[in-house]
Design an enzyme around this catalytic site. Structure first.
Site, PDB file in Angstrom:
ATOM      1  CB  CYS A  17      55.101  50.676  30.665  1.00  0.00           C
ATOM      2  SG  CYS A  17      56.301  50.129  29.428  1.00  0.00           S
ATOM      3  N   GLY A  20      47.138  52.027  28.057  1.00  0.00           N
ATOM      4  CA  GLY A  20      46.094  51.937  29.082  1.00  0.00           C
ATOM      5  C   GLY A  20      46.557  52.233  30.501  1.00  0.00           C
ATOM      6  CE1 TYR A 163      41.249  39.752  31.256  1.00  0.00           C
ATOM      7  CE2 TYR A 163      39.119  39.861  32.361  1.00  0.00           C
ATOM      8  CZ  TYR A 163      40.333  40.438  32.033  1.00  0.00           C
ATOM      9  OH  TYR A 163      40.635  41.706  32.477  1.00  0.00           O
TER      10      TYR A 163
HETATM   11  N1  LIG Z   1      40.123  47.848  30.261  1.00  0.00           N
HETATM   12  C1  LIG Z   1      39.264  47.171  31.003  1.00  0.00           C
HETATM   13  O1  LIG Z   1      38.030  47.288  30.850  1.00  0.00           O
HETATM   14  C2  LIG Z   1      39.769  46.231  32.070  1.00  0.00           C
HETATM   15  C3  LIG Z   1      38.873  45.822  33.072  1.00  0.00           C
HETATM   16  C4  LIG Z   1      39.337  44.980  34.081  1.00  0.00           C
HETATM   17  C5  LIG Z   1      40.669  44.576  34.079  1.00  0.00           C
HETATM   18  N2  LIG Z   1      41.507  44.980  33.084  1.00  0.00           N
HETATM   19  C6  LIG Z   1      42.913  44.564  33.161  1.00  0.00           C
HETATM   20  O2  LIG Z   1      43.702  45.744  33.218  1.00  0.00           O
HETATM   21  C7  LIG Z   1      45.036  45.457  32.813  1.00  0.00           C
HETATM   22  C8  LIG Z   1      45.513  46.559  31.897  1.00  0.00           C
HETATM   23  O3  LIG Z   1      44.739  46.531  30.726  1.00  0.00           O
HETATM   24  P1  LIG Z   1      44.365  47.842  29.923  1.00  0.00           P
HETATM   25  O4  LIG Z   1      42.900  47.989  29.979  1.00  0.00           O
HETATM   26  O5  LIG Z   1      45.237  48.950  30.306  1.00  0.00           O
HETATM   27  O6  LIG Z   1      44.681  47.298  28.433  1.00  0.00           O
HETATM   28  P2  LIG Z   1      45.695  47.764  27.304  1.00  0.00           P
HETATM   29  O7  LIG Z   1      45.446  46.845  26.177  1.00  0.00           O
HETATM   30  O8  LIG Z   1      45.557  49.233  27.090  1.00  0.00           O
HETATM   31  O9  LIG Z   1      47.127  47.482  27.944  1.00  0.00           O
HETATM   32  C9  LIG Z   1      47.633  46.185  28.112  1.00  0.00           C
HETATM   33  C10 LIG Z   1      49.132  46.187  27.884  1.00  0.00           C
HETATM   34  O10 LIG Z   1      49.614  44.849  28.060  1.00  0.00           O
HETATM   35  C11 LIG Z   1      50.576  44.609  27.039  1.00  0.00           C
HETATM   36  N3  LIG Z   1      50.684  43.182  26.749  1.00  0.00           N
HETATM   37  C12 LIG Z   1      49.784  42.405  26.075  1.00  0.00           C
HETATM   38  N4  LIG Z   1      50.262  41.173  25.939  1.00  0.00           N
HETATM   39  C13 LIG Z   1      51.473  41.136  26.525  1.00  0.00           C
HETATM   40  C14 LIG Z   1      52.458  40.133  26.701  1.00  0.00           C
HETATM   41  N5  LIG Z   1      52.299  38.888  26.190  1.00  0.00           N
HETATM   42  N6  LIG Z   1      53.581  40.435  27.365  1.00  0.00           N
HETATM   43  C15 LIG Z   1      53.779  41.700  27.849  1.00  0.00           C
HETATM   44  N7  LIG Z   1      52.903  42.692  27.706  1.00  0.00           N
HETATM   45  C16 LIG Z   1      51.751  42.421  27.051  1.00  0.00           C
HETATM   46  C17 LIG Z   1      50.043  45.368  25.836  1.00  0.00           C
HETATM   47  O11 LIG Z   1      51.045  45.592  24.838  1.00  0.00           O
HETATM   48  C18 LIG Z   1      49.523  46.639  26.470  1.00  0.00           C
HETATM   49  O12 LIG Z   1      50.511  47.650  26.511  1.00  0.00           O
HETATM   50  C19 LIG Z   1      44.973  44.075  32.181  1.00  0.00           C
HETATM   51  O13 LIG Z   1      45.523  43.136  33.090  1.00  0.00           O
HETATM   52  C20 LIG Z   1      43.490  43.814  31.990  1.00  0.00           C
HETATM   53  O14 LIG Z   1      43.177  42.452  32.055  1.00  0.00           O
HETATM   54  C21 LIG Z   1      41.095  45.806  32.087  1.00  0.00           C
END
Ligand SMILES: NC(=O)c1ccc[n+]([C@@H]2O[C@H](COP(=O)([O-])OP(=O)(O)OC[C@H]3O[C@@H](n4cnc5c(N)ncnc54)[C@H](O)[C@@H]3O)[C@@H](O)[C@H]2O)c1
Length: 267
Positions: A17, A20, A163
């Site tokens: 939360c 992103g 990943y």
């Molecule tokens: N951004 C992209 O291009 C993309 C594409 C496909 C999938 N995703 C997936 O989307 C999801 C959200 O990612 P996002 O893009 O919003 O990234 P982001 O980095 O903005 O948000 C990720 C959040 O996860 C938290 N986090 C990280 N490690 C953690 C841990 N050990 N325990 C608890 N919380 C933790 C972070 O503090 C952050 O708030 C992720 O699962 C990511 O794999 C992202």
């Protein structure tokens, strides 16, 4: 009809939360009437009703937080995750799958019929179909420590950073749980996002290089915004999606359709 999309009277748990997609989901869920319990390793800026600091790579942290949350939980949004550029492969699998599964299973006792779970996989798992038996073998290692041991015994499956494998596990776990949780009236789904404009991208660029985002095929002509991913998760966990379970929904701006029909060439 329109009430089906709302979350009034629902207590929902959102991982990730603080940034992103998770931040976008928490904001929108508050507007839709939900009581939001936010979880993250970092402090959020969204005014969630309750915040618990959580480290998804640490089973004790997960168990403590799940007990503190208690019930009821009407919906769970498993959004937190890290890129393979952010940590060694084993940790990537711990955060993106093993910890996420442990949290889900710790919260399931607090969910009743009508409850729902939505998680975030990735286009990086697009080839999951060819790997289902291997992923099922991994999933049979049914707790955090056993999953970790499986990874240590199968380093080849984590080549490339872990990943893609962790996100394949999210999909196969979702599909299997759709069957297993059906009898309890609990639904579970996931999305498969394309490149999305969040801080996560900095680590993706570390792995794939500067040109990755420009070169990535984008039928809609642009990358996705986090709100566009969050809204699909919110739909999947809403009563409007009451007959949808065990699915991966590709939130990819048309990428998978292009690949399936040969209009987009990969590799
Ligand atoms: N951004 C992209 O291009 C993309 C594409 C496909 C999938 N995703 C997936 O989307 C999801 C959200 O990612 P996002 O893009 O919003 O990234 P982001 O980095 O903005 O948000 C990720 C959040 O996860 C938290 N986090 C990280 N490690 C953690 C841990 N050990 N325990 C608890 N919380 C933790 C972070 O503090 C952050 O708030 C992720 O699962 C990511 O794999 C992202």
């Amino acid at each position: 009809m329109s009430d089906l999309w709302r979350y009034d009277g629902k207590r929902v748990v959102v991982t990730g939360c603080a940034s992103g997609m998770g931040q976008a989901a928490a904001k929108e869920l508050i507007e839709l009437g939900a009581t939001v319990v936010g979880l993250d390793i970092a402090e959020p800026t969204v005014a969630v009703k309750e915040f618990h600091r959580l480290d998804l790579s640490d089973p004790d942290s997960i168990d403590t937080v799940a007990a503190a949350i208690g019930g009821p939980v009407h919906a769970l949004f498993n959004i937190a995750g890290i890129s393979s550029g952010a940590a060694p492969p084993l940790k990537v699998v711990e955060v993106n799958f093993l910890g996420t599964r442990r949290l889900t299973e710790a919260l399931l006792p607090f969910m009743e019929a009508g409850g729902s779970i939505a998680a975030v996989s990735s286009l990086a798992a697009a080839a999951y179909g060819a790997n289902i038996p291997t992923v099922q073998d991994f999933l049979a290692a049914s707790d955090f420590a056993a999953g970790r041991a499986w990874c240590e015994a199968h380093p080849d499956e984590l080549v490339g950073g872990g990943y893609g494998f962790a996100k394949q596990a999210i999909i196969v776990y979702t599909m299997m749980s759709g069957v297993a949780l059906g009898a309890r009236g609990i639904r579970i789904n996931c999305i498969g996002p394309t490149v999305t404009d969040t801080p996560f991208l900095a680590d993706t660029i570390k792995t794939y290089g500067e040109g990755f985002i420009d070169a990535f095929p984008k039928p809609l002509g642009r990358v996705s915004q986090p709100e566009e991913q969050a809204r699909v998760l919110i739909f999947l966990n809403s009563d409007a999606a009451s007959y949808v379970t065990g699915q991966v929904l590709w939130t990819d701006g048309g990428f998978m359709g292009g690949v399936a029909t040969g209009l987009i060439k990969t590799g």
